[in-house]
Design an enzyme around this catalytic site. Sequence first.
Site, PDB file in Angstrom:
ATOM      1  N   CYS A 336      48.925 -53.652 -18.055  1.00 51.46           N
ATOM      2  CA  CYS A 336      47.930 -53.321 -17.034  1.00 51.46           C
ATOM      3  C   CYS A 336      46.841 -54.403 -16.976  1.00 51.46           C
ATOM      4  O   CYS A 336      47.107 -55.507 -16.526  1.00 51.46           O
ATOM      5  CB  CYS A 336      47.355 -51.930 -17.277  1.00 51.46           C
ATOM      6  SG  CYS A 336      46.575 -51.219 -15.804  1.00 51.46           S
ATOM      7  N   HIS A 450      52.113 -48.126 -18.311  1.00 50.35           N
ATOM      8  CA  HIS A 450      51.595 -47.485 -19.518  1.00 50.35           C
ATOM      9  C   HIS A 450      52.674 -46.570 -20.095  1.00 50.35           C
ATOM     10  O   HIS A 450      53.507 -46.037 -19.372  1.00 50.35           O
ATOM     11  CB  HIS A 450      50.353 -46.648 -19.202  1.00 50.35           C
ATOM     12  CG  HIS A 450      49.160 -47.439 -18.811  1.00 50.35           C
ATOM     13  ND1 HIS A 450      48.474 -48.238 -19.696  1.00 50.35           N
ATOM     14  CD2 HIS A 450      48.521 -47.564 -17.613  1.00 50.35           C
ATOM     15  CE1 HIS A 450      47.458 -48.810 -19.074  1.00 50.35           C
ATOM     16  NE2 HIS A 450      47.471 -48.424 -17.807  1.00 50.35           N
TER      17      HIS A 450
END
Length: 510
Positions: A336, A450
């Site tokens: 991310c 994630h």
Amino acid sequence: MVQGTTSDAGKSTLVAGICRLLARQGVNVAPFKPQNMALNSAVTVDGGEIGRAQALQAAACYLVPHTDFNPILLKPSSDTGAQIIVQGKALTTLEASAFFGEKSKDYKAMALNAVLDSFERLGQQYHTIVVEGAGSPAEINLRAGDIANMGFAEAVDCPVIIIADIDKGGVFAHLVGTLALLSESEQARVKGFVINRFRGDISLLQSGIDWLEAYTQKPVLGVLPYLHDLHLDAEDALTDSPTKQAKSCFKVRVLVYPRTSNHTDVDPLRLHPDIDFDYVSLQTQALAQTPEIAADLLILPGSKNVRADLAFLREQGWDKQIAKHLRYGGKVLGICGGYQMLGERIADPLAIEDVFGTSQGLGYLPISTEFKAEKQLRCVAGELTLIGQTVAVKGYEIHCGESQYLTSSDAAKGAPLRLINELTCDEQAEKSFADGCLSEDGQVLGTYLHGLFDSPDACQLILRWAGLEDAQAIDINAIREQQLDRLADVLAEHLDLPQLQAILTASVKP
């Protein structure tokens, strides 16, 4: 409702344990936290975002996460500002004065309406709701317009249990002082205390318990032991004592910046038996008295303020350490915000995270990132392809940045992940999309996904790519389930269950 004398008193853990205890008994139970401030979050089944602790508590109830479990989430983006997420959706970014100061009336009215709306919906679906407070109910400067602790309890007529951590010392002062700072009606709402993280001979504590019960006229509902190696998702702060040396010399190091988010991504590696794991922070480097970062795999995790954390990374000289690490053949993974840092450019023209502007990335991946007003929130599943192998992968995405390949030739090389959005309808779900980037030399990998290591096969493949040839597969979800059952067993042994049941029964509306 479980409230605490301090932050990290054990509220989240106690709520998770009570939820699992009740769920195992067949009770239709759900968790609830009116307002949470945390950098670790999870994507919900209805396409929103809640605190990671409430996602764990949902799992304890055998439920999938829903935005009603945590209607207000504050995600700090600076020392004085936070992104406001209301019923799963990012609303705006406010300075602290806007929700704690004299200007807070508008925010608090809106937030209270959202909290009561979500709580009412849950009340129509579940027999029992176990509520978690935030911080301490006795913070004098925060009591006006409170929606996180006693303000909420008073609004819905909810009984309260107060938990305190004896391991840090001063447990009786914490409990008595907290109670003394509450109003008479709030004091009457407190039905008992729980003492958490006790080590030693319980008989040595009995005189203190007797005094506390006599002085406050409130029962101690239980003394919970210090649970070593309780591996559950941390709400915000990094797990205590994360360093773990393994028989293997394979080293994984995770950079820690001021706004690190979703560090639970690396929990499967922290618990892996074949990995020497540690975080790299200002504190660890000061203790080591060296700027060197010795690792086989270096991970750049997520961030709530990517450009500021990238500047911090450079200030520490970690950019030079990353370059040295790669020269010696090491591997780097960015997740991310860490993925965005590894690209060529990060632009924030709308000041989504903090201040508008553009930052030069570390330059290891041929991507450019621009922050957009609309946040991407999705649960995804698909495939990961590395070193000629393809495995199934599952996880979630939470990001405002959109990353593009710099050239069509870069895009033509293909992304390492192919995913579908599990939250959309079947027709849309058939449309897969690419995610991530692998450097031309195969040393640097980036992804928005994630929970990447939660998929055992994906975890194993990434470790093989990083150089751990005989990597074992580790199932973090199975570990989480085992730990929740372990926690429930401890509560069943050490809590006064008849008194707890009486409190729950008295609070159920006819």
